[in-house]
Scaffold this motif. Sequence first.
Motif, PDB file in Angstrom:
ATOM      1  N   MET A 152       0.825  -1.209   0.000  1.00 37.52           N
ATOM      2  CA  MET A 152       0.000   0.000   0.000  1.00 37.52           C
ATOM      3  C   MET A 152       0.863   1.264   0.000  1.00 37.52           C
ATOM      4  N   PHE A 153       1.978   1.220   0.738  1.00 41.08           N
ATOM      5  CA  PHE A 153       2.891   2.366   0.762  1.00 41.08           C
ATOM      6  C   PHE A 153       3.459   2.614  -0.633  1.00 41.08           C
ATOM      7  N   SER A 154       3.803   1.558  -1.339  1.00 41.60           N
ATOM      8  CA  SER A 154       4.340   1.704  -2.686  1.00 41.60           C
ATOM      9  C   SER A 154       3.269   2.163  -3.671  1.00 41.60           C
ATOM     10  N   ALA A 155       2.025   1.743  -3.462  1.00 43.25           N
ATOM     11  CA  ALA A 155       0.941   2.106  -4.369  1.00 43.25           C
ATOM     12  C   ALA A 155       0.468   3.540  -4.165  1.00 43.25           C
ATOM     13  N   LYS A 156       0.831   4.149  -3.042  1.00 41.99           N
ATOM     14  CA  LYS A 156       0.374   5.506  -2.732  1.00 41.99           C
ATOM     15  C   LYS A 156       0.720   6.484  -3.850  1.00 41.99           C
ATOM     16  N   ALA A 157       1.924   6.391  -4.375  1.00 41.89           N
ATOM     17  CA  ALA A 157       2.351   7.318  -5.421  1.00 41.89           C
ATOM     18  C   ALA A 157       1.514   7.158  -6.683  1.00 41.89           C
ATOM     19  N   VAL A 158       1.135   5.940  -7.005  1.00 41.28           N
ATOM     20  CA  VAL A 158       0.309   5.700  -8.186  1.00 41.28           C
ATOM     21  C   VAL A 158      -1.058   6.356  -8.009  1.00 41.28           C
ATOM     22  N   PHE A 159      -1.653   6.198  -6.825  1.00 38.33           N
ATOM     23  CA  PHE A 159      -2.957   6.815  -6.568  1.00 38.33           C
ATOM     24  C   PHE A 159      -2.867   8.341  -6.592  1.00 38.33           C
ATOM     25  N   ILE A 160      -1.777   8.890  -6.089  1.00 37.53           N
ATOM     26  CA  ILE A 160      -1.603  10.342  -6.111  1.00 37.53           C
ATOM     27  C   ILE A 160      -1.510  10.837  -7.548  1.00 37.53           C
ATOM     28  N   LYS A 161      -0.725  10.142  -8.370  1.00 32.70           N
ATOM     29  CA  LYS A 161      -0.598  10.552  -9.775  1.00 32.70           C
ATOM     30  C   LYS A 161      -1.953  10.459 -10.492  1.00 32.70           C
ATOM     31  N   LEU A 162      -2.739   9.449 -10.175  1.00 32.57           N
ATOM     32  CA  LEU A 162      -4.076   9.339 -10.767  1.00 32.57           C
ATOM     33  C   LEU A 162      -4.974  10.491 -10.313  1.00 32.57           C
ATOM     34  N   ALA A 163      -4.863  10.880  -9.061  1.00 35.71           N
ATOM     35  CA  ALA A 163      -5.692  11.982  -8.546  1.00 35.71           C
ATOM     36  C   ALA A 163      -5.319  13.314  -9.176  1.00 35.71           C
ATOM     37  N   TYR A 164      -4.044  13.499  -9.526  1.00 37.70           N
ATOM     38  CA  TYR A 164      -3.618  14.762 -10.131  1.00 37.70           C
ATOM     39  C   TYR A 164      -4.259  14.997 -11.497  1.00 37.70           C
ATOM     40  N   GLN A 165      -4.803  13.961 -12.100  1.00 38.53           N
ATOM     41  CA  GLN A 165      -5.501  14.132 -13.372  1.00 38.53           C
ATOM     42  C   GLN A 165      -6.770  14.960 -13.211  1.00 38.53           C
ATOM     43  N   PHE A 166      -7.263  15.091 -11.977  1.00 40.17           N
ATOM     44  CA  PHE A 166      -8.507  15.818 -11.712  1.00 40.17           C
ATOM     45  C   PHE A 166      -8.258  17.237 -11.237  1.00 40.17           C
ATOM     46  N   MET A 226       9.775   6.867 -10.198  1.00 46.40           N
ATOM     47  CA  MET A 226      10.977   7.617  -9.791  1.00 46.40           C
ATOM     48  C   MET A 226      10.853   8.056  -8.335  1.00 46.40           C
ATOM     49  N   GLU A 227       9.671   8.483  -7.921  1.00 42.25           N
ATOM     50  CA  GLU A 227       9.469   8.915  -6.537  1.00 42.25           C
ATOM     51  C   GLU A 227       9.688   7.756  -5.578  1.00 42.25           C
ATOM     52  N   ARG A 228       9.168   6.571  -5.903  1.00 45.24           N
ATOM     53  CA  ARG A 228       9.357   5.393  -5.052  1.00 45.24           C
ATOM     54  C   ARG A 228      10.833   5.011  -4.998  1.00 45.24           C
ATOM     55  N   LEU A 229      11.510   5.073  -6.124  1.00 43.58           N
ATOM     56  CA  LEU A 229      12.934   4.738  -6.165  1.00 43.58           C
ATOM     57  C   LEU A 229      13.729   5.672  -5.264  1.00 43.58           C
ATOM     58  N   ILE A 230      13.460   6.972  -5.364  1.00 41.11           N
ATOM     59  CA  ILE A 230      14.149   7.948  -4.520  1.00 41.11           C
ATOM     60  C   ILE A 230      13.846   7.699  -3.044  1.00 41.11           C
ATOM     61  N   LEU A 231      12.602   7.433  -2.727  1.00 42.52           N
ATOM     62  CA  LEU A 231      12.208   7.223  -1.340  1.00 42.52           C
ATOM     63  C   LEU A 231      12.860   5.980  -0.737  1.00 42.52           C
ATOM     64  N   PHE A 232      12.926   4.900  -1.512  1.00 39.35           N
ATOM     65  CA  PHE A 232      13.483   3.657  -0.975  1.00 39.35           C
ATOM     66  C   PHE A 232      15.011   3.643  -0.949  1.00 39.35           C
ATOM     67  N   ILE A 233      15.684   4.433  -1.808  1.00 39.21           N
ATOM     68  CA  ILE A 233      17.153   4.459  -1.747  1.00 39.21           C
ATOM     69  C   ILE A 233      17.675   5.620  -0.902  1.00 39.21           C
ATOM     70  N   TYR A 234      16.752   6.393  -0.331  1.00 38.81           N
ATOM     71  CA  TYR A 234      17.152   7.526   0.508  1.00 38.81           C
ATOM     72  C   TYR A 234      18.115   7.131   1.634  1.00 38.81           C
ATOM     73  N   PRO A 235      17.865   6.065   2.395  1.00 38.43           N
ATOM     74  CA  PRO A 235      18.826   5.701   3.450  1.00 38.43           C
ATOM     75  C   PRO A 235      20.227   5.407   2.898  1.00 38.43           C
ATOM     76  N   THR A 236      20.284   4.778   1.728  1.00 40.38           N
ATOM     77  CA  THR A 236      21.578   4.496   1.109  1.00 40.38           C
ATOM     78  C   THR A 236      22.271   5.788   0.698  1.00 40.38           C
ATOM     79  N   LEU A 237      21.515   6.710   0.153  1.00 40.06           N
ATOM     80  CA  LEU A 237      22.086   8.008  -0.238  1.00 40.06           C
ATOM     81  C   LEU A 237      22.629   8.759   0.976  1.00 40.06           C
TER      82      LEU A 237
END
Length: 133
Positions: free
Chosen positions: A24-38, A107-118
């Motif tokens: 669900m945490f990973s899917a959040k970005a997809v739902f946000i992008k879908l909502a921005y269409q409105f 890209m947002e999910r990738l940045i969020l999940f590699i943040y600790p490594t960065l």
Amino acid sequence: MQAITLTGKEKWAALGLAALGSTMFSAKAVFIKLAYQFDISSIDLMSLRMLMALPFYAGILWWTNRKKAPMVITRKDVWRIVLYGIMGYYIASYFDFWGLEYVSASMERLILFIYPTLVVILSAIFTKKKVTK
């Protein structure tokens, strides 16, 4: 601190909840992008998210305090909680929602999940300390 021992059924339930939460945490970005269409702003979308989450957090609060006396919180504690909530959650969520207006969900999910490594890499570079286990 005492270790918690789980039965086989509880371990599977915990694993299932962890998997569901990650999905669900990973899917959040997809739902946000879908909502921005409105044609909705970051603030409005984040407010809707927080309003939808409120009943769940109220239920968790009720569930955890149903058998014991509620904690006594001072006015000073309330202000600290509000300040930490604004700094730690609201601002981070705002930047997350705002960033999704400009980058793809993947890209947002990738940045969020590699943040600790960065953080570790940049810390090693700027502090000139070797990264250890």
